[in-house]
Structures are given as structure tokens and as C-alpha cells.
Write an enzyme that holds these catalytic residues in place. Sequence first.
Site, PDB file in Angstrom:
ATOM      1  N   CYS A  87      20.675 -32.152  21.055  1.00 53.32           N
ATOM      2  CA  CYS A  87      22.129 -32.350  21.225  1.00 53.32           C
ATOM      3  C   CYS A  87      22.709 -31.601  22.423  1.00 53.32           C
ATOM      4  CB  CYS A  87      22.871 -31.940  19.964  1.00 53.32           C
ATOM      5  SG  CYS A  87      23.057 -30.148  19.776  1.00 53.32           S
ATOM      6  N   CYS A 136      23.305 -29.647  15.480  1.00 53.08           N
ATOM      7  CA  CYS A 136      22.583 -30.836  14.988  1.00 53.08           C
ATOM      8  C   CYS A 136      21.518 -30.488  13.952  1.00 53.08           C
ATOM      9  CB  CYS A 136      21.953 -31.581  16.156  1.00 53.08           C
ATOM     10  SG  CYS A 136      20.485 -30.766  16.803  1.00 53.08           S
ATOM     11  N   CYS A 156      11.364 -16.590  18.173  1.00 49.08           N
ATOM     12  CA  CYS A 156      10.121 -17.255  18.565  1.00 49.08           C
ATOM     13  C   CYS A 156      10.378 -18.756  18.478  1.00 49.08           C
ATOM     14  CB  CYS A 156       9.029 -16.815  17.595  1.00 49.08           C
ATOM     15  SG  CYS A 156       7.414 -17.452  18.013  1.00 49.08           S
TER      16      CYS A 156
HETATM   17 FE    FE Z   1      21.107 -29.383  18.572  1.00 51.85          FE
END
Ligand code: FE
Length: 167
Positions: A87, A136, A156
Site C-alpha cells: 500500500c 493494509c 527483522c
Molecule cells: Fe501496507
Amino acid sequence: MKNLLIVFGVLAIAMSACSSNLTSSTGANSFEFDPTDTMKVVKTEKEWRAQLTHEQYEVTREAGTERAFTGEYWDNKEKGSYHCVCCDLELFTSGTKFKSGTGWPSFYEPAIAQNVGELVDNKYGWNRTEVVCTRCDAHLGHMFDDGPEPTGLRYCINSASLKFKKD
Ligand code: FE
């Protein structure tokens, strides 16, 4: 009648403008989202699959993990920002990236705190903190408390969940 046609014409233009803002998909890694808009991005499995490569889909939508030392960014030393591959939300910057030796891009803090969410992950009997894109819900990776100063944290992150933008 003529007026009615004009109204329909205007509506059709408005609707197409609207939908082009909400959907992407002219191929993998293309987006038309505003990176500063924090409105939730929700797509169907089919839409995510059309937008992402197989590996990007497995990692971000199914909480997969790429193999260490195989991703695009674990050794990237260029200056820039790392955005969500799904996104486009800004997640990390090169300024907080550090050499962790793990084979995954590692950061000691997010670019913008509210863009990276934390979830409890008890899978496989481990007690880990999963990190996700808050816009998202893409799976990004995990956060550990063995990072360097100033935060002592190690994010990480899978390269496959990121899109690097050079400064
Ligand atoms: Fe996203």
C-alpha cells in the site's frame, strides 16, 4: 433528456476517477495510493494476488518468511525510505537500518511509529512480536529486543514486504 445525459456523464467521470484512486493493478508493484493517506486499504485475495508477486503475496498476506540472505534489501546500503510493497505507506528509513548479520533487513525503529503495528505471535510455540503495516495489515516480519541503541529493538523485516525509494 439532455440534462439527464449530462448528469450521467458527470457521474460516470466521477466514479471512474474514484475507482482509479482505490484500485491499483497495472501489474506487480504498481500502486496509486497516496503514501500519506492513512485510510485503511482493504483488498480481496484476488486483488492482492494480481498486484503482488508470488513471494510478496506469501510474505505479506500469509505471514510467510523469505529465506535469509535471499531478499533484495538485506545488504542495501543506499539512502532512502522503505515503503509497504502492498500500500506504499512509509515504514522504515535507511537512517535506522543496521547490520544485524541475520540476512534480513533490520531497523532499530519505524519511520513513523503509528505506521508499524505490533501483534502477539505465538505460532510454533514461540512468543514473538509480529509487525504489520497498519494501513493494509501486511505482515512485515518480527520485532525483537536485542537491537542496538538508542531503542534496543530489532525490527527483522522481509525484503519482500518492502519497496525501497532512493533519496
Ligand atoms: Fe501496507
